[in-house]
Design an enzyme around this catalytic site. Structure first.
Site, short mmCIF file in Angstrom:
data_model
loop_
_atom_site.label_atom_id
_atom_site.label_comp_id
_atom_site.label_asym_id
_atom_site.label_seq_id
_atom_site.Cartn_x
_atom_site.Cartn_y
_atom_site.Cartn_z
N GLU A 250 0.83 -1.21 0.00
CA GLU A 250 0.00 0.00 0.00
C GLU A 250 0.87 1.26 0.00
OE1 GLU A 250 -2.58 -0.60 3.33
OE2 GLU A 250 -3.75 -2.13 2.31
N GLU B 89 -6.23 -7.10 -2.37
CA GLU B 89 -7.10 -7.15 -1.20
C GLU B 89 -8.50 -6.77 -1.64
OE1 GLU B 89 -5.81 -4.87 2.17
OE2 GLU B 89 -3.73 -5.57 2.01
#
Length: 987
Positions: free
Chosen positions: A191, A283
């Site tokens: 991320e 995700e």
């Protein structure tokens, strides 16, 4: 339901229709061709797959023997992969130690199990993980400011992560798929969508690019030769895709996080960034974590089976061909492993619950997973169009996806306005090998409220040449048994469905008086049925067998594989119907050996090759009879042990002993062996208001409770009249203050502020003028924040004495205490986050084997008065019957909104924490292995009352699940429960 955004049909209608065939490039990482990918999907050893993976965190279930249980459940639901975050701080309690050996730190066992069971691994070692973990997975010692800004190309940070990451690479390298292991991808960072200072102008962020290139070059040097991937935190960052840029740092395969309860559902934005790669959701939302002030039990209603049904299918409509569900198994935030916002539970409303139980959400995910395992043609599809014109009712939106090679098509249907709760009946225009058809011929398709369906045409029945021309029921799974190919169809109870088996000339409905549901056509047999409690089975002359069931019956269907190939070819599966869980199946000669779980008398039905005549279940013979349609039918007997009977037989949690847990408040307490808190400068980015620096990080304490003792002199003529304290500990943190043993006040905590302030008066306390006075502060730190906030300190930002005239006075000295040994652990098995600086923790009162015989008796449910802390201990024996998998929890009952903080320890593990004035969670599952199911269990309870009213906490068992099981929780877990050793030096 209100969490769900409307799935934007405007974007859907704007999707481009492919006009001509396009040859998309087939990518690899330039080192080998074991794992490849293109616009359509991922290929492993030349075979395309729909990558269907789910996330779990091994450090959140720190019992290696339980990993098999979780992985078997994952495989049983049709998944072919798992995602594994790593946690730097879990392995590196200090900057000299790297532990890959003790207890659950030795995570290679999970790779071995994944290969044995047949699951690919997406490995995500960081160095940064996020994961709602303490410091985002960064070790506490890294977040002191000493290493400068983190996640960049600075020399100090590079040296730190290089040491860790190289050790991980050396440890994990044997388990890469290129070395015969299960790991098919390696995620670099996490991320970290900062390739651009401005993504629209494509202004490079050179620092971030240098960092990513350092990570990639280093891993290649260390022999990591699987594709390197990365996940962007959202769709706006557009970082690290080779299809989008070539300024540096781009990874092999682009991934994206997508949480539709929070963000847009416009996945087409992702495709514009990485058009030649598969749509990969690294995700995808499987649930949500529960913050301290969240609802008891999490958000299961908002993210239950209907969520799975709608959103998993919506991903198919967006041509997503690789998904990692976050989380598939959440686990727990035992100890201080979570960051401030997250409560003790990390159940995450996941399909597999924190207590390891499964239910309808898991089963709904299984309906999807088993279908996608059989939907081989979906691994190469184009989106033809999506529109409301496909259906005879304009409220229905349909997305058509078609394989350009085989002609197989997938029609994803739902209400155009996805939150609509109406029941709509319609017919659908589809294109098949038999031409354009409006289906069904008789009756209708039903969409009930928020649900979605995936309907197929030209669907291959396994590897055979047989096909389903169309179906208005959903396909659950296909199993090729050699003598026949079995297709399981399903729909909610009472719904009508229809399908055409291509090439069949006749069929026979088993157990029915007539064949009124069958119609012969020039293309094959059309079957029209209504789903109900009883299955409908139809045999066709081309050796196809159809089984039609309703949703509840479909939940009881399993398709275990006979080998460990993650691709789970239809010829390597059998079908089992009935039990709560099927784990494994093996065929030896004429006997099939099945393992699984059940908790009541259960009808068992097995579809296996015709030569199979006998059945064992968990090693015991099951008497079976062959049905008219060649399945084997028997009965699993009722369990001797139930939730109710076990709850009645469990020994009560009684015979408590109690001791004072906060003697440090006393002015004469001997703190001579505490750490001097005397730093007058700090590398922390946030400087304190007052000095010396009272940040626990400075002195090597980074978990749980921190204790501070400040000394000062009080003159007779102008003594301090009070003090001001500003303490930082994270959201929901709190602290209490005492002067010379007398309580001054508390900051109870807040979910709005990570810093608390307290102004206290000395008016009603006695100050010494001939000796030093002691201001004592106990603070509860809730873990470090994530990303750029990870270096935020934990400790006292401002400690100011002031006189009546407003002038400030100084402290003469400060001492600090935290967990025994600080970052140099006394006991590595439980790890760095398990203990804080409470008196009981420093002396090891929470550990098995501590001698409390001289303590007084005391019951925590009776409680105590006064602002202070008590520690309670008892030993509870367990004798769980062999052959049963039991899920146990402790319930902590307190007065509603009581101003206290309580922590429960089970055999030395801090496995529960309650802040009743903030949190709502009262039930805390504890794993076997942490609990000794065949012996004594030491239970400890710290109760810290933050007001003079005192506090009381009642502790009870709760039995959450009991099943006869093929998994044995009575393993020897003694090595996970090391006992007490003398810690008196840390008093």
């Amino acid at each position: 339901m209100r969490l769900w955004h409307t799935l934007n049909t405007a974007l859907a209608l704007g999707l481009a229709t492919p006009s001509t065939a396009q040859d998309w490039p087939l990518h690899d990482n330039g080192l080998n061709k074991v794992v490849q990918w293109d616009h359509y999907s991922i290929q492993v050893n030349g075979e395309r797959l729909f990558l269907w993976s789910g996330e779990l965190h091994l450090w959140r279930i720190p019992v290696p023997e339980l990993w098999r249980d979780i992985l078997e459940k994952i495989k049983a639901a049709g998944f072919n992969g798992i995602g594994l975050y790593e946690h730097w701080g879990w392995h590196a309690p200090n900057n000299e130690t790297l532990d890959f050996e003790t207890g659950a730190h030795d995570f290679a066992k999970a790779f071995e199990l994944a290969k044995e069971i047949g699951l690919y691994v997406i490995y995500r070692p960081g160095p940064y993980s996020n994961a709602e973990a303490n410091g985002g997975g960064f070790p506490g010692w890294l977040t002191t400011g000493e290493y400068g800004p983190l996640r960049d190309d600075s020399e100090k940070y590079t040296k730190a992560w290089t040491r860790y990451s190289k050790a991980v690479a050396d440890y994990v390298r044997p388990y890469l798929i290129t070395n015969g292991g299960p790991i098919i991808m390696w995620q670099i960072e996490n991320e970290y969508g900062v390739q651009w200072l401005d993504p629209d102008l494509k202004t490079p962020n050179e620092t971030a690019i240098n960092y990513m290139e350092l990570l990639q070059d280093s891993h290649r040097e260390w022999g990591i030769d699987v594709p390197l991937t990365h996940n962007n935190p959202n769709m706006r960052t557009r970082s690290w895709s080779k299809d989008y840029s070539s300024v540096g740092g781009e990874v092999d395969m682009y991934g994206l996080d997508h949480y539709p309860a929070c963000w847009t559902c416009d996945l087409d934005q992702c495709l514009s960034v990485s058009s030649t790669q598969p749509s990969f959701l690294m995700e995808f939302q499987g649930g949500s974590f529960n913050p301290w002030d969240g609802p008891a039990g999490g958000c299961k209603e908002n993210m239950g089976p209907p969520w799975v049904n709608l959103f998993f299918r919506h991903n198919l409509a967006q041509k997503v061909s690789a998904v990692n569900i976050y989380m598939l198994y959440g686990g727990t935030n035992w100890g201080n492993i979570g960051f401030p916002e997250v409560g003790t539970s990390y159940d995450y409303s996941s399909p597999i619950h924190e207590n390891r139980l499964i239910g309808d959400k898991f089963n709904e995910a299984k309906l999807f997973g088993l279908f996608m395992r059989s939907a081989r043609d979906f691994t190469k599809v184009k989106r033809v169009a999506n529109s409301t014109a496909y259906a005879t009712d304009g409220s229905i939106l349909t997305t058509e996806l078609r394989n350009p090679d085989t002609g197989a098509a997938f029609y994803v249907v739902r209400h155009e306005y996805s939150p609509l709760t109406e029941l709509t009946k319609f017919r659908l225009n589809v294109t098949t090998e038999a031409g354009r058809l409006r289906v069904p011929r008789k009756g209708s398709i039903t969409i009930n409220g928020t649900e979605s369906k995936v309907l197929v045409t030209n669907f291959n029945i396994g590897s055979s040449s047989k096909k389903i021309t169309y179906a208005t029921l959903e396909v659950l799974t296909v199993s090729d048994l050699g003598d026949r190919q079995v297709v399981v169809f399903w729909a909610p109870a009472g719904e009508q469905g229809e399908f055409l088996i291509n090439g069949a000339k006749w069929g026979n409905v088993i157990g029915k008086n007539s064949n009124d549901t069958l119609t012969k056509t020039r293309n094959g047999i059309v079957t029209n049925v209504v789903t109900g409690k009883e299955s409908t089975v139809i045999d066709y002359d081309n050796d196809v067998q159809a089984v039609v069931v309703d949703r509840q019956s479909a939940y009881k269907f399993w398709a275990p594989t006979l080998d460990n190939n993650p691709l789970a070819w239809e010829s390597s599966t059998v079908l089992v119907h009935g039990p709560y869980l099927i784990r494994t199946a093996k065929i030896n000669g004429d006997t099939i050996h099945v393992t699984g779980d059940w908790n009541e008398e259960t009808d068992l039905e097995i579809w296996a090759p015709k030569n199979v005549k006998h059945v064992t279940f968990n090693g015991l013979k099951v008497k079976v009879m062959k049905s008219k349609y060649a399945s084997l039918r028997g009965t699993l007997p009722a369990a001797d042990v139930t939730i109710e009977s076990l709850a009645a037989e469990l020994p009560p949690v009684i015979n408590w002993k109690v001791a004072e847990n906060l003697p440090e408040t006393a002015v004469n307490y001997d703190d001579s062996n505490w750490t001097d808190a005397d730093h007058m400068e700090t590398p922390h980015f946030v400087p304190p208001d007052t000095y010396p620096v009272l940040f626990a990080d400075e002195y090597g304490y980074q978990a749980g409770n921190i204790l501070w003792r400040g000394r000062f002199h009080a003159s007779e003529d102008q003594p301090p009249s009070g003090a001001y304290l500003r303490v930082i500990g994270g959201l929901a943190s709190g602290f209490s203050a005492y002067i010379n043993g007398e309580f001054l006040g508390s900051w109870y905590g807040s979910m709005a502020n990570k810093t608390g302030e307290l102004e206290v008066s000395f008016e009603d306390v006695t100050l010494h003028t001939t000796k030093e006075n002691v201001l004592f502060v106990i603070q509860d730190t809730m873990g470090k924040e994530q990303r750029e906030a990870a270096p935020d300190p934990r400790g006292i930002l401002n400690a100011t004495l002031y006189a009546a005239d407003g002038s400030a006075a100084n402290f003469s000295s400060w001492k600090v205490a935290g967990n025994a040994g600080g970052n140099h652990l006394l006991e590595p098995i439980r790890g760095t986050y398990n203990e804080g600086g409470l008196h009981a923790e420093r002396l090891g009162w929470h550990l098995p084997g501590f001698d409390d015989s001289h303590w007084e008796s005391g019951v925590p449910g009776d409680g105590f008065t006064g602002a202070g802390s008590r520690f309670y201990r008892t030993v509870v024996p367990l004798d769980i019957p062999r052959g049963y998998d039991v899920s146990l929890a402790f319930q902590l009952h307190t007065e509603k909104k009581a101003k206290l903080r309580a922590q429960l320890y089970v055999n030395g593990y801090q496995f529960a924490k309650t802040l009743p004035f903030i949190s709502n969670e009262r039930t805390f599952p504890v794993f076997p292995g942490i609990l000794n199911y065949s012996g004594n269990n030491t239970v400890g309870l710290s109760v810290w009352a933050m007001e003079q009213a005192g506090g009381a906490v009642d502790v009870k068992w709760k039995v959450m699940g009991v099943h006869r099981s093929g998994f044995d929780p009575l393993f020897d877990g003694e090595y996970l429960r090391p006992g007490w050793r003398d810690r008196s030096q840390y008093a």
